[in-house]
Design a protein around this motif. Structure first.
Motif, PDB file in Angstrom:
ATOM      1  N   THR A  65     -16.705  23.212  48.416  1.00  0.00           N
ATOM      2  CA  THR A  65     -17.817  24.065  47.986  1.00  0.00           C
ATOM      3  C   THR A  65     -18.388  24.828  49.172  1.00  0.00           C
ATOM      4  O   THR A  65     -18.670  26.030  49.072  1.00  0.00           O
ATOM      5  N   ILE A  66     -18.531  24.167  50.314  1.00  0.00           N
ATOM      6  CA  ILE A  66     -19.054  24.833  51.510  1.00  0.00           C
ATOM      7  C   ILE A  66     -18.092  25.914  51.980  1.00  0.00           C
ATOM      8  O   ILE A  66     -18.512  27.018  52.332  1.00  0.00           O
ATOM      9  N   GLU A  67     -16.786  25.613  51.976  1.00  0.00           N
ATOM     10  CA  GLU A  67     -15.791  26.623  52.376  1.00  0.00           C
ATOM     11  C   GLU A  67     -15.828  27.817  51.421  1.00  0.00           C
ATOM     12  O   GLU A  67     -15.744  28.963  51.847  1.00  0.00           O
ATOM     13  N   ARG A  68     -15.955  27.536  50.146  1.00  0.00           N
ATOM     14  CA  ARG A  68     -16.044  28.615  49.148  1.00  0.00           C
ATOM     15  C   ARG A  68     -17.293  29.467  49.406  1.00  0.00           C
ATOM     16  O   ARG A  68     -17.256  30.687  49.337  1.00  0.00           O
ATOM     17  N   TYR A  69     -18.387  28.808  49.724  1.00  0.00           N
ATOM     18  CA  TYR A  69     -19.634  29.501  50.043  1.00  0.00           C
ATOM     19  C   TYR A  69     -19.453  30.382  51.270  1.00  0.00           C
ATOM     20  O   TYR A  69     -19.849  31.549  51.285  1.00  0.00           O
ATOM     21  N   ARG A  70     -18.857  29.826  52.319  1.00  0.00           N
ATOM     22  CA  ARG A  70     -18.643  30.601  53.548  1.00  0.00           C
ATOM     23  C   ARG A  70     -17.759  31.812  53.301  1.00  0.00           C
ATOM     24  O   ARG A  70     -18.038  32.898  53.807  1.00  0.00           O
ATOM     25  N   THR A  71     -16.699  31.627  52.548  1.00  0.00           N
ATOM     26  CA  THR A  71     -15.803  32.744  52.247  1.00  0.00           C
ATOM     27  C   THR A  71     -16.537  33.817  51.460  1.00  0.00           C
ATOM     28  O   THR A  71     -16.434  35.006  51.768  1.00  0.00           O
ATOM     29  N   TYR A  72     -17.302  33.400  50.479  1.00  0.00           N
ATOM     30  CA  TYR A  72     -18.047  34.347  49.648  1.00  0.00           C
ATOM     31  C   TYR A  72     -19.060  35.127  50.473  1.00  0.00           C
ATOM     32  O   TYR A  72     -19.130  36.345  50.401  1.00  0.00           O
TER      33      TYR A  72
END
Length: 168
Positions: A65-72
């Motif tokens: 979820t954190i990686e997805r947030y960072r990418t977004y």
């Protein structure tokens, strides 16, 4: 029974603060779980207590979820904010250019240039402002002259009259 509105400030009593933290943390974790189940949302919640203890909830993996947030945020920040920043800088520059032009026009009017564009009210306003400025300038000039006269008087009184040559 109606609850009163809670004032948003630090709770001074350590025991009450710990009890409130525990209750609100549990409520927050429960709400995060409900949101993930009811709305099929990907939720990640991390809470660190004042004592440094970690509490977390994730409907999937917290790391994912954190990686997805960072990418977004990285994608959106780089494209949207760069363009928005450029537009904001351009708008600021245009606004400052207009202010500069207005100040230069005002300066020219104060110097007596391009007065044919002015209305009677503007001319009267300029006259009043110039009179006030002139009054301040004359007051400062008088103050400086008085200070110089006083210094000269002090110099004169430093010399003894006995030292002056006598006129016969």
């Amino acid at each position: 029974m109606v609850r009163g509105k809670t004032q948003m400030k630090r709770i001074e009593n350590p025991t009450s603060r710990q009890v409130t933290f525990s209750k609100r943390r549990n409520g927050l974790l429960k709400k995060a779980f409900e949101l993930s189940v009811l709305c099929d949302a990907e939720v990640a919640l991390v809470v660190i207590s004042p004592r440094g203890k970690l509490y977390e909830f994730a409907s999937a993996s917290v790391q994912k979820t954190i990686e997805r947030y960072r990418t977004y945020t990285k994608d959106n920040v780089s494209s949207k904010t760069a363009q928005q920043d450029i537009e904001q800088v351009k708008a600021d520059a245009e606004g400052l250019a207009k202010k500069l032009e207005a100040l230069e026009a005002y300066k020219r009017k104060l110097l007596g240039e391009k007065l044919e564009e002015c209305s009677i009210e503007e001319l009267h306003s300029l006259e009043v402002k110039l009179e006030k400025s002139l009054h301040c300038i004359r007051g400062r000039k008088t103050q400086l002259l008085e200070e110089q006269v006083n210094k000269l008087k002090e110099k004169v009184t430093q010399f003894s009259p006995t030292c002056w040559p006598t006129v016969t």
